[in-house]
Scaffold this active site. Structure first.
Site, short mmCIF file in Angstrom:
data_model
loop_
_atom_site.label_atom_id
_atom_site.label_comp_id
_atom_site.label_asym_id
_atom_site.label_seq_id
_atom_site.Cartn_x
_atom_site.Cartn_y
_atom_site.Cartn_z
N GLY A 50 68.36 51.51 48.71
CA GLY A 50 69.30 50.75 49.53
C GLY A 50 70.76 50.77 49.13
O GLY A 50 71.52 49.94 49.60
N TRP A 52 73.01 52.92 50.01
CA TRP A 52 73.83 53.26 51.19
C TRP A 52 73.96 52.02 52.09
O TRP A 52 74.98 51.80 52.70
CB TRP A 52 73.22 54.44 51.96
CG TRP A 52 73.51 55.77 51.34
CD1 TRP A 52 73.73 56.04 50.02
CD2 TRP A 52 73.62 57.03 52.02
NE1 TRP A 52 73.96 57.39 49.84
CE2 TRP A 52 73.89 58.02 51.05
CE3 TRP A 52 73.49 57.43 53.36
CZ2 TRP A 52 74.05 59.37 51.39
CZ3 TRP A 52 73.65 58.77 53.69
CH2 TRP A 52 73.93 59.72 52.71
N ASP A 70 62.60 53.36 56.44
CA ASP A 70 62.08 54.21 55.37
C ASP A 70 60.55 54.11 55.41
O ASP A 70 60.01 53.09 55.83
CB ASP A 70 62.58 53.75 53.99
CG ASP A 70 62.53 54.88 52.96
OD1 ASP A 70 63.61 55.38 52.56
OD2 ASP A 70 61.40 55.27 52.56
N ASP A 90 58.29 55.62 59.69
CA ASP A 90 58.50 57.06 59.52
C ASP A 90 59.45 57.50 60.63
O ASP A 90 59.25 57.13 61.79
CB ASP A 90 57.14 57.76 59.66
CG ASP A 90 57.20 59.22 59.28
OD1 ASP A 90 58.18 59.89 59.66
OD2 ASP A 90 56.27 59.68 58.62
N ASP A 112 69.90 60.11 54.35
CA ASP A 112 69.82 60.66 52.99
C ASP A 112 68.34 61.01 52.73
O ASP A 112 67.91 61.08 51.59
CB ASP A 112 70.31 59.57 52.01
CG ASP A 112 70.53 60.08 50.59
OD1 ASP A 112 70.75 61.29 50.42
OD2 ASP A 112 70.49 59.26 49.66
N LYS A 152 71.87 64.57 54.91
CA LYS A 152 71.61 65.39 53.71
C LYS A 152 70.76 66.60 54.09
O LYS A 152 69.78 66.45 54.83
CB LYS A 152 70.88 64.56 52.66
CG LYS A 152 70.51 65.43 51.45
CD LYS A 152 70.25 64.61 50.23
CE LYS A 152 68.90 63.94 50.26
NZ LYS A 152 68.77 63.06 49.09
C1 LIG Z 1 67.11 59.88 48.20
S1 LIG Z 1 66.18 58.55 48.87
C2 LIG Z 1 67.42 57.62 49.71
C3 LIG Z 1 68.34 56.85 48.81
C4 LIG Z 1 69.24 55.88 49.58
N1 LIG Z 1 70.22 56.58 50.38
C5 LIG Z 1 69.98 54.93 48.68
O1 LIG Z 1 71.18 55.06 48.59
O2 LIG Z 1 69.36 54.04 48.06
C6 LIG Z 1 65.33 59.35 50.19
C7 LIG Z 1 64.42 58.45 51.00
O3 LIG Z 1 63.98 59.16 52.17
C8 LIG Z 1 62.77 58.57 52.55
N2 LIG Z 1 62.05 59.39 53.55
C9 LIG Z 1 61.51 60.61 53.36
N3 LIG Z 1 60.86 61.02 54.46
C10 LIG Z 1 61.03 60.03 55.39
C11 LIG Z 1 60.58 59.86 56.74
N4 LIG Z 1 59.82 60.80 57.33
N5 LIG Z 1 60.91 58.74 57.39
C12 LIG Z 1 61.66 57.77 56.77
N6 LIG Z 1 62.09 57.87 55.50
C13 LIG Z 1 61.79 58.98 54.81
C14 LIG Z 1 62.03 58.45 51.22
O4 LIG Z 1 60.97 57.53 51.30
C15 LIG Z 1 63.15 58.02 50.28
O5 LIG Z 1 63.14 56.63 50.06
#
Ligand SMILES: C[S@@+](CC[C@H](N)C(=O)[O-])C[C@H]1O[C@@H](n2cnc3c(N)ncnc32)[C@H](O)[C@@H]1O
Length: 197
Positions: A50, A52, A70, A90, A112, A152
């Protein structure tokens, strides 16, 4: 490999009470391209844990709103933020704005999202590209005309080809590898300014 390397940005995030070091990537992008403004309604895809959201809700202020999704269980650390709604969802299952508690399109979409990595480069690149494609697929329904986007991307030939096809959908289309991105990382960010529909 230990991905929780306790580097300068990790320590800075801890000290400044941010939930992840990724905050500094978004901050650099936003300071350079003015993506997020006061009063904006922003959707954060893959928000967990969280950082961002912490940055964005401060930027949009009380008149704005931030919606995070997420696949992970909803974070309890964001509950005190008044202009934030989070959902365990998702991105591939999100169909309508109403599922996210909003009735108008977003001013800004940020993603991200990162897939679970396997260590097999081509598989990880394909999984990342699927997430990127999903964000662009959602854009016409979820993003206002004139709105902005940050995504990203894990670099690959496939991603480069796909992004070339998308660039005409925005007035400006930029790529940036923020300073806080680890040097070994193949990730970069796409910034789309002024969605054309
Ligand atoms: C690098 S982390 C994000 C960090 C966040 N931007 C922060 O600043 O705290 C990437 C996130 O993408 C989520 N993610 C991956 N595939 C996803 C999907 N299909 N739907 C939703 N979230 C997804 C993962 O669960 C993970 O928590």
């Amino acid at each position: 490999m230990n991905f929780k390397v306790k580097d300068h940005y990790y320590n800075k995030a801890k000290k400044e009470n941010f939930l992840a070091r990724s905050i500094y990537k978004l901050e650099e992008i936003d300071e350079k391209y003015n993506v997020i403004s006061k009063g904006d309604i922003v959707m954060d895809m893959g928000y967990y844990p969280g950082s961002w959201i912490q940055y964005t809700c401060g930027k949009v202020g009380e008149e704005g709103k931030v919606v995070g999704i997420d696949i992970k269980e909803e974070s309890t650390k964001l509950k005190h933020l008044k202009n934030v709604s989070i959902f365990q969802k998702d991105v591939f299952d999100v169909k309508e704005l109403s599922e996210l508690g909003v009735d108008s399109q977003f001013d800004v979409l940020v993603s991200d999202m990162a897939p679970n990595t396997t260590g097999i480069r081509s598989v990880d690149q394909d999984r990342s590209l699927n997430l990127v494609e999903m964000v662009f697929y959602l854009a016409p329904k979820f993003l206002k005309v004139g709105g902005n986007l940050i995504i990203k991307v894990f670099d690959s030939n496939g991603a480069q080809m796909y992004l070339k096809e998308q660039r005409t959908r925005f007035k400006e289309f930029k790529y940036l590898k923020p300073k806080s991105t680890r040097s070994v990382s193949k990730e970069f960010f796409v910034i789309g300014i002024g969605f054309k529909a």
